[in-house]
Design an enzyme around this catalytic site. Structure first.
Site, PDB file in Angstrom:
ATOM      1  N   ARG A  55       0.878  -1.162  -0.024  1.00  0.00           N
ATOM      2  CA  ARG A  55      -0.168   0.049   0.121  1.00  0.00           C
ATOM      3  C   ARG A  55       0.810   1.210  -0.249  1.00  0.00           C
ATOM      4  O   ARG A  55       1.899   1.416   0.536  1.00  0.00           O
ATOM      5  CB  ARG A  55      -0.984  -0.008   1.256  1.00  0.00           C
ATOM      6  CG  ARG A  55      -0.516  -0.105   2.522  1.00  0.00           C
ATOM      7  CD  ARG A  55      -1.319  -0.337   3.586  1.00  0.00           C
ATOM      8  NE  ARG A  55      -0.961  -1.015   4.865  1.00  0.00           N
ATOM      9  CZ  ARG A  55      -1.955  -1.489   5.598  1.00  0.00           C
ATOM     10  NH1 ARG A  55      -3.172  -1.659   5.236  1.00  0.00           N
ATOM     11  NH2 ARG A  55      -1.352  -2.261   6.515  1.00  0.00           N
ATOM     12  N   GLU A  66      -3.243   5.889   4.058  1.00  0.00           N
ATOM     13  CA  GLU A  66      -2.725   4.919   3.174  1.00  0.00           C
ATOM     14  C   GLU A  66      -3.973   4.762   1.947  1.00  0.00           C
ATOM     15  O   GLU A  66      -5.062   4.526   2.134  1.00  0.00           O
ATOM     16  CB  GLU A  66      -2.425   3.618   3.807  1.00  0.00           C
ATOM     17  CG  GLU A  66      -1.464   3.507   4.799  1.00  0.00           C
ATOM     18  CD  GLU A  66      -1.498   2.356   5.897  1.00  0.00           C
ATOM     19  OE1 GLU A  66      -0.425   1.942   6.178  1.00  0.00           O
ATOM     20  OE2 GLU A  66      -2.510   1.666   6.089  1.00  0.00           O
ATOM     21  N   LYS A  79      -8.968   1.340  -1.392  1.00  0.00           N
ATOM     22  CA  LYS A  79      -9.351   2.098   0.028  1.00  0.00           C
ATOM     23  C   LYS A  79      -8.270   3.124   0.360  1.00  0.00           C
ATOM     24  O   LYS A  79      -7.307   2.920   0.217  1.00  0.00           O
ATOM     25  CB  LYS A  79      -9.518   0.805   0.923  1.00  0.00           C
ATOM     26  CG  LYS A  79      -9.820   1.104   2.370  1.00  0.00           C
ATOM     27  CD  LYS A  79      -9.942  -0.036   3.207  1.00  0.00           C
ATOM     28  CE  LYS A  79      -8.974  -0.328   3.724  1.00  0.00           C
ATOM     29  NZ  LYS A  79      -9.010  -1.455   5.028  1.00  0.00           N
ATOM     30  N   ARG A 122     -13.862  -7.074   7.645  1.00  0.00           N
ATOM     31  CA  ARG A 122     -13.122  -7.904   6.572  1.00  0.00           C
ATOM     32  C   ARG A 122     -12.022  -8.241   7.353  1.00  0.00           C
ATOM     33  O   ARG A 122     -11.291  -9.290   7.116  1.00  0.00           O
ATOM     34  CB  ARG A 122     -12.791  -7.182   5.368  1.00  0.00           C
ATOM     35  CG  ARG A 122     -11.963  -6.002   5.314  1.00  0.00           C
ATOM     36  CD  ARG A 122     -10.295  -6.307   5.313  1.00  0.00           C
ATOM     37  NE  ARG A 122      -9.286  -5.544   4.937  1.00  0.00           N
ATOM     38  CZ  ARG A 122      -8.332  -4.837   5.488  1.00  0.00           C
ATOM     39  NH1 ARG A 122      -8.208  -5.395   6.644  1.00  0.00           N
ATOM     40  NH2 ARG A 122      -7.631  -4.182   4.759  1.00  0.00           N
ATOM     41  N   GLN A 150     -11.728  -2.792  17.243  1.00  0.00           N
ATOM     42  CA  GLN A 150     -11.823  -4.253  16.312  1.00  0.00           C
ATOM     43  C   GLN A 150     -12.317  -5.406  16.925  1.00  0.00           C
ATOM     44  O   GLN A 150     -12.631  -6.375  16.554  1.00  0.00           O
ATOM     45  CB  GLN A 150     -10.587  -4.455  15.613  1.00  0.00           C
ATOM     46  CG  GLN A 150      -9.728  -3.480  14.874  1.00  0.00           C
ATOM     47  CD  GLN A 150     -10.480  -2.865  13.682  1.00  0.00           C
ATOM     48  OE1 GLN A 150     -11.014  -3.505  13.050  1.00  0.00           O
ATOM     49  NE2 GLN A 150     -10.503  -1.526  13.712  1.00  0.00           N
ATOM     50  N   THR A 211      -3.786  -4.338  19.334  1.00  0.00           N
ATOM     51  CA  THR A 211      -3.528  -3.195  20.391  1.00  0.00           C
ATOM     52  C   THR A 211      -3.138  -2.263  19.339  1.00  0.00           C
ATOM     53  O   THR A 211      -2.689  -2.447  17.857  1.00  0.00           O
ATOM     54  CB  THR A 211      -2.408  -3.300  21.341  1.00  0.00           C
ATOM     55  OG1 THR A 211      -1.169  -3.533  20.606  1.00  0.00           O
ATOM     56  CG2 THR A 211      -2.880  -4.472  22.321  1.00  0.00           C
ATOM     57  N   GLY A 235      -2.552  -5.979  15.201  1.00  0.00           N
ATOM     58  CA  GLY A 235      -2.189  -4.442  15.731  1.00  0.00           C
ATOM     59  C   GLY A 235      -0.978  -4.054  15.180  1.00  0.00           C
ATOM     60  O   GLY A 235      -0.458  -2.720  14.811  1.00  0.00           O
ATOM     61  N   ASP A 237       1.116  -3.018  12.193  1.00  0.00           N
ATOM     62  CA  ASP A 237       0.692  -3.074  10.730  1.00  0.00           C
ATOM     63  C   ASP A 237       1.433  -1.639  10.201  1.00  0.00           C
ATOM     64  O   ASP A 237       0.907  -1.131   9.300  1.00  0.00           O
ATOM     65  CB  ASP A 237      -0.815  -2.891  10.692  1.00  0.00           C
ATOM     66  CG  ASP A 237      -1.430  -1.858  11.393  1.00  0.00           C
ATOM     67  OD1 ASP A 237      -0.753  -1.008  12.116  1.00  0.00           O
ATOM     68  OD2 ASP A 237      -2.672  -1.499  11.316  1.00  0.00           O
ATOM     69  N   LYS A 241       5.860  -0.140  14.390  1.00  0.00           N
ATOM     70  CA  LYS A 241       4.579  -0.212  15.201  1.00  0.00           C
ATOM     71  C   LYS A 241       4.432  -2.048  15.241  1.00  0.00           C
ATOM     72  O   LYS A 241       3.718  -2.656  14.281  1.00  0.00           O
ATOM     73  CB  LYS A 241       3.406   0.404  14.736  1.00  0.00           C
ATOM     74  CG  LYS A 241       2.129   0.070  15.309  1.00  0.00           C
ATOM     75  CD  LYS A 241       1.163   1.061  14.823  1.00  0.00           C
ATOM     76  CE  LYS A 241      -0.305   0.960  15.183  1.00  0.00           C
ATOM     77  NZ  LYS A 241      -1.111   0.223  14.067  1.00  0.00           N
ATOM     78  N   SER A 302      -0.605 -10.354  10.377  1.00  0.00           N
ATOM     79  CA  SER A 302      -1.612  -9.794   9.730  1.00  0.00           C
ATOM     80  C   SER A 302      -1.421  -8.310   9.427  1.00  0.00           C
ATOM     81  O   SER A 302      -1.173  -7.607  10.571  1.00  0.00           O
ATOM     82  CB  SER A 302      -3.032 -10.029  10.173  1.00  0.00           C
ATOM     83  OG  SER A 302      -3.909  -8.793   9.899  1.00  0.00           O
TER      84      SER A 302
HETATM   85  P1  NAD Z   1      -8.519   1.293  19.031  1.00  0.00           P
HETATM   86  O1  NAD Z   1      -7.642   2.380  19.395  1.00  0.00           O
HETATM   87  O2  NAD Z   1      -9.760   1.308  19.332  1.00  0.00           O
HETATM   88  O3  NAD Z   1      -8.034  -0.042  20.161  1.00  0.00           O
HETATM   89  C1  NAD Z   1      -6.883  -0.417  20.551  1.00  0.00           C
HETATM   90  C2  NAD Z   1      -6.896  -0.888  22.122  1.00  0.00           C
HETATM   91  O4  NAD Z   1      -5.441  -1.309  22.410  1.00  0.00           O
HETATM   92  C3  NAD Z   1      -7.190   0.207  23.221  1.00  0.00           C
HETATM   93  O5  NAD Z   1      -8.251  -0.269  24.037  1.00  0.00           O
HETATM   94  C4  NAD Z   1      -5.937   0.317  24.023  1.00  0.00           C
HETATM   95  O6  NAD Z   1      -6.128   0.556  25.155  1.00  0.00           O
HETATM   96  C5  NAD Z   1      -5.256  -1.158  23.710  1.00  0.00           C
HETATM   97  N1  NAD Z   1      -3.785  -1.160  24.121  1.00  0.00           N
HETATM   98  C6  NAD Z   1      -2.907  -0.384  23.680  1.00  0.00           C
HETATM   99  N2  NAD Z   1      -1.862  -0.719  24.216  1.00  0.00           N
HETATM  100  C7  NAD Z   1      -2.147  -2.064  24.812  1.00  0.00           C
HETATM  101  C8  NAD Z   1      -1.116  -2.976  25.638  1.00  0.00           C
HETATM  102  N3  NAD Z   1       0.244  -2.582  25.731  1.00  0.00           N
HETATM  103  N4  NAD Z   1      -1.738  -4.040  26.147  1.00  0.00           N
HETATM  104  C9  NAD Z   1      -3.239  -4.133  26.187  1.00  0.00           C
HETATM  105  N5  NAD Z   1      -3.933  -3.357  25.284  1.00  0.00           N
HETATM  106  C10 NAD Z   1      -3.365  -2.281  24.736  1.00  0.00           C
HETATM  107  O7  NAD Z   1      -7.817   0.365  17.720  1.00  0.00           O
HETATM  108  P2  NAD Z   1      -8.765  -0.676  16.883  1.00  0.00           P
HETATM  109  O8  NAD Z   1      -9.528   0.066  15.742  1.00  0.00           O
HETATM  110  O9  NAD Z   1      -9.039  -1.550  17.656  1.00  0.00           O
HETATM  111  O10 NAD Z   1      -7.304  -1.281  16.171  1.00  0.00           O
HETATM  112  C11 NAD Z   1      -6.370  -1.887  16.776  1.00  0.00           C
HETATM  113  C12 NAD Z   1      -4.937  -2.335  15.714  1.00  0.00           C
HETATM  114  O11 NAD Z   1      -5.302  -2.840  14.910  1.00  0.00           O
HETATM  115  C13 NAD Z   1      -4.551  -0.929  15.428  1.00  0.00           C
HETATM  116  O12 NAD Z   1      -3.091  -1.070  15.676  1.00  0.00           O
HETATM  117  C14 NAD Z   1      -4.887  -0.944  13.983  1.00  0.00           C
HETATM  118  O13 NAD Z   1      -4.032  -0.151  13.082  1.00  0.00           O
HETATM  119  C15 NAD Z   1      -4.818  -2.357  13.721  1.00  0.00           C
HETATM  120  N6  NAD Z   1      -5.758  -2.706  12.504  1.00  0.00           N
HETATM  121  C16 NAD Z   1      -5.028  -3.798  11.750  1.00  0.00           C
HETATM  122  C17 NAD Z   1      -5.654  -4.243  10.755  1.00  0.00           C
HETATM  123  C18 NAD Z   1      -5.153  -5.507   9.891  1.00  0.00           C
HETATM  124  O14 NAD Z   1      -5.964  -5.745   8.636  1.00  0.00           O
HETATM  125  N7  NAD Z   1      -4.425  -6.005  10.443  1.00  0.00           N
HETATM  126  C19 NAD Z   1      -7.191  -3.829  10.415  1.00  0.00           C
HETATM  127  C20 NAD Z   1      -7.553  -2.819  11.104  1.00  0.00           C
HETATM  128  C21 NAD Z   1      -6.780  -2.437  12.444  1.00  0.00           C
END
Ligand code: NAD
Length: 349
Positions: A55, A66, A79, A122, A150, A211, A235, A237, A241, A302
């Protein structure tokens, strides 16, 4: 006089957040997760057909924006998505998205849709179709670390597609765990709120890390990961990070979507560029082995790939035909003479 003759115009269906919510309830969340999983799996099975590129990312201090394009030769999809972990402190979403499908033959858009909800679905469906082939056969308990936006979708996809019947929740913010537990009540799954990640992992055959923190975080340390577990790491990604201690990666069989993108963004950015990984489409088509034995640690690293969004948009396009849950959008210029764009402008005088 304004004469836009809307009835004669080619209008593009637009699925708003409101209509996406109605569509999910109309279909049923778990049914839709299963349907999305089927579309994603069928597109992964024709992986080689697609145009693929990592991306296009624009990084800033607080996050990333992105673009995720792909095409199967007939239909093009893209997207727009952001990732801003500090957004929630300002009452904003970490991830928001929208996307479109277009006709490759003439380049005209055929669907525009919100994709914030759709991305959550998805991503969850992808996690679950991958866990179905990699997790231990008897997997029925999942640890869910990170209980943000998520997390409920991840849990319900694992229930609907893999058959888990217990989720053990942990988040550094107890309010997030309370929210997730309350949302999952009544969904036919046992929910256990935990005070530590170690406690959440007790008895779990699958652990999902989801996370959001823009750093090399260590959500799981090496000693927390026992043999035979399947890790669904969502998380990490983005460059810089990640969620897992590198020692875990060296013990695991690693499965990825598109290596060219995952080596930049995934957990494996912590490993050398030639560390072996298996592409998940090859497992789904039987060309590569999934889990090799009951003791193997499997890791789905992922990051989210454009084909998953393409599949999700394709699914939505097919569903809105029958439900009418869209608004026709006046997005395309339609001069009577295609070369007379100036003449069309005069219609609005
Ligand atoms: P969000 O901010 O709504 O939730 C993240 C949660 O993680 C928060 O509740 C936070 O308190 C918690 N957290 C942070 N550090 C932590 C730790 N050390 N231990 C335990 N919990 C902790 O975010 P989201 O929308 O749920 O997305 C979560 C992650 O997934 C993001 O990093 C996002 O970029 C990633 N994501 C990946 C994909 C993929 O396809 N792989 C798709 C969507 C989102």
């Amino acid at each position: 006089m304004i004469n836009l003759a809307p009835s004669e115009k080619a209008l593009v269906p637009f699925v708003s957040v409101e209509n996406m919510m109605k569509l999910i309830h109309h279909i049923g969340l778990e049914t839709m997760l299963v349907g999305l999983g089927d579309y994603i799996e069928s597109d992964f099975r024709r992986w080689e057909l697609f145009d693929k590129t990592p991306r296009v990312a624009s990084h800033s201090e607080k996050g990333v924006i992105e673009l995720m394009p792909t095409s199967d030769g007939d239909v093009y999809g893209v997207k727009y998505v952001n990732g801003h972990p500090s957004n929630t402190a300002d009452g904003l979403q970490t991830v928001t998205a929208f996307g479109l499908l277009a006709n490759v033959a003439n380049g005209y858009p055929v669907l525009l849709s919100e994709m914030t909800l759709l991305t959550a679905l998805r991503t969850a469906a992808t996690s679950a179709i991958v866990a179905r082939v990699l997790a231990p056969k008897d997997a029925h308990v999942m640890a869910m670390i990170g209980n943000g936006a998520q997390s409920e979708f991840q849990t319900l996809a694992m229930k609907a597609i893999v058959g888990i019947d217990e989720v053990r929740l942990y988040d550094i913010d107890p309010a997030a765990t309370a929210k997730c537990a309350a949302n999952l009540a009544g969904h036919g799954i046992k929910v256990v709120a935990c005070d530590a990640a170690e406690e959440a992992m007790l008895g779990a055959q699958i652990v999902t890390t989801c996370t959001a923190d823009k750093q090399y975080a260590t959500i799981l340390t090496d000693n927390m990961v026992g043999s035979g577990i399947h890790i669904n790491a969502i998380g990490g990604d983005c460059p810089g990070k990640t969620e897992l201690a590198p020692a875990i990666l060296r013990r695991a069989g690693i499965f990825v979507e598109y290596p060219e993108q995952t080596r930049i963004e995934g957990e494996i950015q912590q490993l050398s560029a030639d560390h072996p990984v298996t592409e998940i489409w090859q497992v789904l088509t039987g060309r590569a082995k999934g889990r090799t034995d009951a003791k193997q640690i499997t890791l789905f690293d992922s990051v989210g790939f454009a084909i998953e969004d393409f599949s999700a948009l394709r699914y939505v396009r097919d569903q809105i035909k029958a439900t009418g849950l869209f608004d026709p959008l006046d997005l395309l210029a339609d001069p009577e003479d295609p070369r007379d764009l100036f003449g069309m402008l005069q219609r609005a005088l």
